[in-house]
Enzyme design. Structure first.
Site, PDB file in Angstrom:
ATOM      1  CE1 TYR A   7      25.725  19.042  -1.969  1.00 22.43           C
ATOM      2  CE2 TYR A   7      24.810  18.885   0.244  1.00 22.43           C
ATOM      3  CZ  TYR A   7      24.751  18.596  -1.103  1.00 22.43           C
ATOM      4  OH  TYR A   7      23.704  17.872  -1.589  1.00 22.43           O
TER       5      TYR A   7
ATOM      6  CB  CYS B  50      38.551   3.243   4.921  1.00 19.80           C
ATOM      7  SG  CYS B  50      40.304   3.315   5.154  1.00 19.80           S
ATOM      8  CD  GLU B  51      37.579   8.886   1.261  1.00 18.98           C
ATOM      9  OE1 GLU B  51      38.280   9.772   0.799  1.00 18.98           O
ATOM     10  OE2 GLU B  51      37.595   7.705   0.830  1.00 18.98           O
TER      11      GLU B  51
ATOM     12  N   GLY C 143      13.859  24.366  -4.403  1.00 16.33           N
ATOM     13  CA  GLY C 143      15.012  25.011  -3.780  1.00 16.33           C
ATOM     14  C   GLY C 143      14.831  25.504  -2.372  1.00 16.33           C
TER      15      GLY C 143
ATOM     16  NE  ARG D 284      21.787  17.743   2.212  1.00 16.33           N
ATOM     17  CZ  ARG D 284      21.743  18.652   3.173  1.00 16.33           C
ATOM     18  NH1 ARG D 284      21.693  18.294   4.440  1.00 16.33           N
ATOM     19  NH2 ARG D 284      21.745  19.938   2.884  1.00 16.33           N
TER      20      ARG D 284
ATOM     21  N   PRO E  38       9.453  21.488  -5.508  1.00 14.34           N
ATOM     22  CG  PRO E  38       8.161  21.562  -3.570  1.00 14.34           C
ATOM     23  CD  PRO E  38       8.074  21.719  -5.056  1.00 14.34           C
ATOM     24  N   GLY E  39      11.858  19.522  -3.660  1.00 12.23           N
ATOM     25  CA  GLY E  39      12.208  18.166  -3.218  1.00 12.23           C
ATOM     26  C   GLY E  39      12.421  18.216  -1.714  1.00 12.23           C
ATOM     27  NE  ARG E  40      17.604  21.185   0.434  1.00  9.64           N
ATOM     28  CZ  ARG E  40      18.676  20.399   0.373  1.00  9.64           C
ATOM     29  NH1 ARG E  40      19.001  19.653   1.410  1.00  9.64           N
ATOM     30  NH2 ARG E  40      19.429  20.367  -0.717  1.00  9.64           N
TER      31      ARG E  40
ATOM     32  CE1 TYR F 293      18.265  16.304  -4.038  1.00 11.21           C
ATOM     33  CE2 TYR F 293      17.566  17.684  -2.207  1.00 11.21           C
ATOM     34  CZ  TYR F 293      17.512  17.349  -3.542  1.00 11.21           C
ATOM     35  OH  TYR F 293      16.705  18.073  -4.384  1.00 11.21           O
TER      36      TYR F 293
END
Ligand SMILES: Cc1ncc(COP(=O)(O)O)c(C=O)c1O
Length: 443
Positions: A342, A369-370, A251, A338, A300-302, A399
């Site tokens: 968020y 197209c968004e 985290g 990302r 951890p990842g991030r 991520y």
């Protein structure tokens, strides 16, 4: 490992972005008109991050602590070989990730399988191979016990606890321990899980410890301290004599805005982010009261992988829409979701620029197209940017690739690194349109 690692700007009459000791522009030139976007990895930075965590955790001695990489952040198998040789454990969240970990030779007892909804096949794979399973809920435990009996094996488990704590600066989608979170079981509801484990202990199940994970992009070490204090109280060594692990999850955030002062007009708010060492030091005090047979796991990842990649993208053009100058690039939410998901910040800058260049504010958007397909808002970049110029999207190791998609029928990008001789090494080939159609059944 080369002394210089990671991505940084070297100042001169031109500012150049470097990967390790090589200018990124040189990598682009050597690839000779590469399709963009593509992803560039500094595996030296990754190794450095692993070493930093391991040194920091060693400082907790005599408390023993292990590092477990949260593979969901980026499951590129080239990262796994570095982790294996550094004796890092793996935290997996699907049968696919678990299988990848096993096929890369990780010892099953060094793999954790976590999830609030596990398939029958993945539970069987974990029990059969001896992977540590996180029990998320009573129903999860019931299914685990069913398969332990059926396979005539003992399931080695941790209980995923929801300590109901969180960092108020974290986006709701990155919060995993709120009162209404879908993950884990709250401390008040553990008794029914304990009872069922007791009834089957040493026959079909062994409780090895407790796990929690408060969420991602956490910058407040105080909530981790409170979490450790709560978790330690769960260790009733008389009731469950196999207890040996306290997994405090991952985290830790990284400082995504650390490059922002290179350019004016960047977002104002900038909370200070603890370093890996600060984070580990913060948990030292509350860990003093843990039984000395218990080992800590940090997963951890991030903070292990985010700063190991940049996405290189080409400018497609710019245009004015009302008060907004739009810079359209060929990367998008399909490689870096990302910001759209968020409102996350990724620094975006040129690969080469002159400090004298006039800069103006742009919204940096992709071609998908968004309307939600943006990469950065109000970013100061050179006024003269034109089609074909290269930009780097920073800190895209976590991520991004693992959350990428083929939306709008966009092939996933190639992934490169530099080897120990600073030669380009292909880690992953760019997908082709044929790859995207391969699994369709067309008559
Ligand atoms: C159970 C678990 N552990 C660890 C992590 C890694 O988190 P981070 O990448 O923020 O360190 C996650 C990701 O949310 C997770 O769900």
């Amino acid at each position: 490992m080369s002394t210089k690692h990671g991505f940084y700007y070297k100042e001169g009459h031109e500012e150049r972005l470097f990967i390790d000791s090589t200018p990124v522009k040189q990598v682009i030139d050597r690839l000779s008109s590469p399709p963009t976007p593509f992803i560039l990895y500094s595996l030296n930075q990754f190794q450095h991050n692993v070493n930093t965590y391991q040194h920091a955790l060693n400082d907790l001695a005599p408390i023993r602590a292990r590092l477990s990489y949260s593979m969901k952040a980026n499951y590129n198998p080239h990262l796994l070989s570095i982790l294996k040789s550094s004796k890092v454990m793996l935290t997996t969240v699907s049968g696919g990730e678990m299988q990848l970990a096993l096929s890369n030779g990780f010892e099953p007892s060094k793999i954790i399988f976590n999830g609030n909804g596990k398939t029958d096949e993945s539970i069987q794979m974990a029990i059969e191979s001896g992977v540590l399973l996180n029990v998320d809920s009573l129903f999860d435990l019931e299914v685990i016990l069913k398969y332990a009996r059926q396979l005539n094996k003992i399931a080695n488990v941790l209980i995923r606890v929801n300590p109901i704590l969180g960092d108020s600066n974290v986006h709701a989608y990155n919060t995993t321990a709120s009162k209404t979170s879908k993950f884990g079981t709250s401390i008040d509801d553990l008794e029914s899980i304990y009872k069922l484990i007791e009834d089957n202990h040493d026959k079909w199940i062994r409780l090895f410890g407790f796990h929690c994970h408060l969420g991602s992009t956490i910058s407040n070490t105080q909530v981790i301290v409170e979490c450790v204090e709560k978790m330690i109280k769960l260790f009733d060594m008389k009731r469950f004599h196999h207890l040996r692990f306290l997994n405090i999850g991952g985290g830790l955030n990284i400082d995504y805005k650390r490059y922002a002062n290179r350019t004016a007009n960047e977002p104002e708010e900038h909370i200070s982010i603890p370093t890996i060492e600060d984070y580990v030091q913060a948990i030292k005090q509350p860990l003093q009261s843990i039984p000395n047979s218990i080992e800590i796991i940090v997963e951890p990842g991030r903070s292990l992988v985010a700063n190991t990649c940049v996405i290189i993208t080409r400018v497609l053009g710019q245009k004015q829409t009302g008060p907004i100058r739009q810079l359209i690039v060929d990367a998008s939410m399909t490689e870096c979701i990302r910001p759209a998901l968020y409102q996350a910040y990724h620094h975006i800058d040129t690969v080469i620029s002159s400090p004298q260049e006039e800069r103006i504010a742009y919204d940096i958007v992709g071609p998908v197209c968004e309307s939600g397909d943006f990469l950065g808002r109000e970013r100061c970049l050179p006024k003269i940017l034109q089609r074909g110029d290269f930009l780097a999207i920073f800190d895209t190791g976590a991520y991004c690739s693992s959350m990428s998609s083929n939306y709008n029928m966009r092939p996933r990008p190639a992934e490169y690194t530099l080897d120990e001789h600073e030669q380009i090494k292909v880690l992953k080939k760019r997908e082709t349109n044929e790859d995207l159609l391969r699994t369709y059944c067309i008559d």
